[in-house]
Design a protein around this motif. Structure first.
Motif, PDB file in Angstrom:
ATOM      1  N   ALA A 172     -35.359 -55.345  29.101  1.00 50.69           N
ATOM      2  CA  ALA A 172     -35.496 -56.115  30.347  1.00 50.69           C
ATOM      3  C   ALA A 172     -36.261 -55.359  31.436  1.00 50.69           C
ATOM      4  N   GLY A 173     -36.161 -54.035  31.457  1.00 54.28           N
ATOM      5  CA  GLY A 173     -36.896 -53.242  32.465  1.00 54.28           C
ATOM      6  C   GLY A 173     -36.666 -53.768  33.873  1.00 54.28           C
ATOM      7  N   ASP A 174     -37.774 -54.052  34.607  1.00 55.97           N
ATOM      8  CA  ASP A 174     -37.668 -54.515  35.994  1.00 55.97           C
ATOM      9  C   ASP A 174     -37.629 -56.036  36.101  1.00 55.97           C
ATOM     10  N   ASP A 175     -37.568 -56.709  34.986  1.00 53.81           N
ATOM     11  CA  ASP A 175     -37.585 -58.170  34.985  1.00 53.81           C
ATOM     12  C   ASP A 175     -36.221 -58.696  35.449  1.00 53.81           C
ATOM     13  N   GLY A 176     -36.157 -59.155  36.711  1.00 54.33           N
ATOM     14  CA  GLY A 176     -34.880 -59.502  37.338  1.00 54.33           C
ATOM     15  C   GLY A 176     -34.087 -60.549  36.577  1.00 54.33           C
ATOM     16  N   SER A 177     -34.779 -61.616  36.170  1.00 50.26           N
ATOM     17  CA  SER A 177     -34.083 -62.701  35.493  1.00 50.26           C
ATOM     18  C   SER A 177     -33.541 -62.239  34.130  1.00 50.26           C
ATOM     19  N   ALA A 178     -34.390 -61.519  33.376  1.00 51.23           N
ATOM     20  CA  ALA A 178     -33.951 -61.021  32.064  1.00 51.23           C
ATOM     21  C   ALA A 178     -32.820 -60.013  32.214  1.00 51.23           C
ATOM     22  N   ARG A 179     -32.886 -59.193  33.271  1.00 50.84           N
ATOM     23  CA  ARG A 179     -31.809 -58.207  33.495  1.00 50.84           C
ATOM     24  C   ARG A 179     -30.485 -58.902  33.789  1.00 50.84           C
ATOM     25  N   ALA A 180     -30.549 -59.972  34.600  1.00 50.33           N
ATOM     26  CA  ALA A 180     -29.310 -60.710  34.927  1.00 50.33           C
ATOM     27  C   ALA A 180     -28.694 -61.281  33.653  1.00 50.33           C
ATOM     28  N   ILE A 181     -29.540 -61.804  32.780  1.00 47.44           N
ATOM     29  CA  ILE A 181     -29.032 -62.378  31.523  1.00 47.44           C
ATOM     30  C   ILE A 181     -28.491 -61.252  30.627  1.00 47.44           C
ATOM     31  N   ALA A 182     -29.257 -60.142  30.527  1.00 48.61           N
ATOM     32  CA  ALA A 182     -28.806 -59.031  29.681  1.00 48.61           C
ATOM     33  C   ALA A 182     -27.470 -58.490  30.181  1.00 48.61           C
ATOM     34  N   GLU A 183     -27.291 -58.450  31.506  1.00 47.30           N
ATOM     35  CA  GLU A 183     -26.034 -57.929  32.065  1.00 47.30           C
ATOM     36  C   GLU A 183     -24.852 -58.811  31.704  1.00 47.30           C
ATOM     37  N   ILE A 184     -25.040 -60.121  31.799  1.00 50.81           N
ATOM     38  CA  ILE A 184     -23.911 -61.002  31.470  1.00 50.81           C
ATOM     39  C   ILE A 184     -23.657 -60.979  29.958  1.00 50.81           C
ATOM     40  N   ASN A 185     -24.719 -60.861  29.163  1.00 51.77           N
ATOM     41  CA  ASN A 185     -24.515 -60.739  27.707  1.00 51.77           C
ATOM     42  C   ASN A 185     -23.635 -59.522  27.391  1.00 51.77           C
ATOM     43  N   ASP A 186     -23.941 -58.382  28.052  1.00 55.72           N
ATOM     44  CA  ASP A 186     -23.163 -57.150  27.814  1.00 55.72           C
ATOM     45  C   ASP A 186     -21.741 -57.310  28.329  1.00 55.72           C
ATOM     46  N   ARG A 187     -21.645 -57.919  29.511  1.00 57.37           N
ATOM     47  CA  ARG A 187     -20.309 -58.069  30.119  1.00 57.37           C
ATOM     48  C   ARG A 187     -19.392 -58.900  29.221  1.00 57.37           C
ATOM     49  N   VAL A 188     -19.918 -59.998  28.712  1.00 55.15           N
ATOM     50  CA  VAL A 188     -19.109 -60.873  27.848  1.00 55.15           C
ATOM     51  C   VAL A 188     -18.711 -60.123  26.573  1.00 55.15           C
ATOM     52  N   LEU A 189     -19.677 -59.399  25.990  1.00 57.45           N
ATOM     53  CA  LEU A 189     -19.398 -58.676  24.748  1.00 57.45           C
ATOM     54  C   LEU A 189     -18.247 -57.687  24.924  1.00 57.45           C
ATOM     55  N   ASN A 190     -18.204 -57.053  26.110  1.00 55.04           N
ATOM     56  CA  ASN A 190     -17.200 -56.007  26.340  1.00 55.04           C
ATOM     57  C   ASN A 190     -15.938 -56.517  27.036  1.00 55.04           C
ATOM     58  N   ASP A 191     -15.842 -57.796  27.231  1.00 59.09           N
ATOM     59  CA  ASP A 191     -14.696 -58.397  27.921  1.00 59.09           C
ATOM     60  C   ASP A 191     -13.613 -58.714  26.894  1.00 59.09           C
ATOM     61  N   ARG A 192     -12.480 -57.995  26.987  1.00 62.33           N
ATOM     62  CA  ARG A 192     -11.441 -58.161  25.976  1.00 62.33           C
ATOM     63  C   ARG A 192     -10.720 -59.503  26.067  1.00 62.33           C
ATOM     64  N   ARG A 193     -10.978 -60.252  27.135  1.00 61.86           N
ATOM     65  CA  ARG A 193     -10.338 -61.572  27.260  1.00 61.86           C
ATOM     66  C   ARG A 193     -10.964 -62.590  26.320  1.00 61.86           C
ATOM     67  N   VAL A 194     -12.178 -62.289  25.814  1.00 63.86           N
ATOM     68  CA  VAL A 194     -12.929 -63.312  25.084  1.00 63.86           C
ATOM     69  C   VAL A 194     -13.545 -62.769  23.790  1.00 63.86           C
ATOM     70  N   GLU A 195     -13.991 -63.713  22.950  1.00 64.26           N
ATOM     71  CA  GLU A 195     -14.822 -63.378  21.783  1.00 64.26           C
ATOM     72  C   GLU A 195     -16.112 -64.175  21.932  1.00 64.26           C
ATOM     73  N   CYS A 196     -17.197 -63.697  21.321  1.00 62.22           N
ATOM     74  CA  CYS A 196     -18.446 -64.421  21.516  1.00 62.22           C
ATOM     75  C   CYS A 196     -19.335 -64.371  20.279  1.00 62.22           C
ATOM     76  N   VAL A 197     -20.234 -65.323  20.210  1.00 64.90           N
ATOM     77  CA  VAL A 197     -21.266 -65.294  19.182  1.00 64.90           C
ATOM     78  C   VAL A 197     -22.579 -65.728  19.834  1.00 64.90           C
ATOM     79  N   MET A 198     -23.624 -64.933  19.598  1.00 68.26           N
ATOM     80  CA  MET A 198     -24.922 -65.300  20.160  1.00 68.26           C
ATOM     81  C   MET A 198     -25.779 -65.926  19.081  1.00 68.26           C
ATOM     82  N   LEU A 199     -26.337 -67.072  19.415  1.00 64.72           N
ATOM     83  CA  LEU A 199     -27.181 -67.795  18.463  1.00 64.72           C
ATOM     84  C   LEU A 199     -28.628 -67.755  18.911  1.00 64.72           C
TER      85      LEU A 199
END
Ligand code: SAM
Length: 214
Positions: A172-199
């Motif tokens: 994502a580098g400096d790409d603001g929109s991609a960084r925001a998406i990458a951050e939420i992807n990581d957050r969800v993956l590491n959130d023990r309250r939930v399970e996820c699958v990316m398609l």
């Protein structure tokens, strides 16, 4: 919008049940009257959302980001009798298009349109939702996640759209929109309250469900 081979995407679309004449007109009008028609989910993702609603038996659906209504109309087709979608957007012109097609399709009684910022809409909502489709401004995905999680029914599903950001999430580098998406992807993956699958459907969809025991 696709980052897989366009011929493969086209092949997949051609092997997905046709949405019919009304959806084709909605697509054409959206291309004609809006500056970013690629925001529509389109046939493959629309059918997939319809399947998710139908197969999960969802009765209450929340959508953030109505646009001209392709996704809400698709999901409304999968609802059982008495089911409801609440969808919100800040744009009254595109919402008017969505409402017009829902009326024509005979699905307007299953869709409630709210105008205004999604966070305010979520705050004012009562009750639980079986499925939440998050497809509004990407910079707020993290806020939307925290706001909708308490309103998710026990077996409910959150679906984030554009989770691959045309592949830019990988670096994502400096790409603001991609960084925001990458951050939420990581957050969800590491959130023990939930399970996820990316398609890798279209621009990526992240499916999230609450763990039975967090
Ligand atoms: N789901 C739609 C479909 O398939 O046709 C596409 C939604 S489009 C990607 C994103 C939408 O989010 C736009 O219509 C935009 O106006 C809306 N939006 C942007 N910021 C918003 C906000 N703060 N609250 C609610 N909607 C917002």
């Amino acid at each position: 919008m696709s980052f897989i081979d366009e011929r493969v995407e086209q092949y997949a679309a051609e092997h997905t049940s046709d949405d019919g004449e009304l959806f084709r007109r909605l697509e054409a009008e959206t291309r004609d009257k809006t500056t970013a028609p690629q925001m529509m989910v389109g046939r493959i993702e629309g059918r997939f959302l319809e399947f998710l609603v139908r197969l999960s038996g969802a009765r209450r659906v929340l959508e953030l980001g109505t646009f001209t209504g392709y996704s809400s109309l698709s999901m409304a087709r999968g609802l059982p009798e008495g089911g409801l979608i609440i969808t919100c957007d800040v744009d009254k012109e595109t919402t008017a298009i969505a409402r017009r097609y829902a009326e024509e399709a005979g699905l307007a009684s299953r869709i409630e349109y709210r105008l205004g910022p999604a966070l305010e809409t979520i705050e004012a909502l009562e009750g639980q939702f079986d499925l939440v489709f998050i497809d509004a401004d990407k910079g707020n995905y993290g806020n939307y996640y925290e706001a909708v999680l308490p309103k998710l029914a026990d077996n409910g599903l959150i679906v984030f759209d554009n989770s691959l950001s045309s592949g830019r999430v990988v670096d994502a580098g400096d790409d603001g929109s991609a960084r925001a998406i990458a951050e939420i992807n990581d957050r969800v993956l590491n959130d023990r309250r939930v399970e996820c699958v990316m398609l890798t459907v279209r621009d990526g969809m992240l499916l999230v469900r609450k763990r039975e025991r967090a």
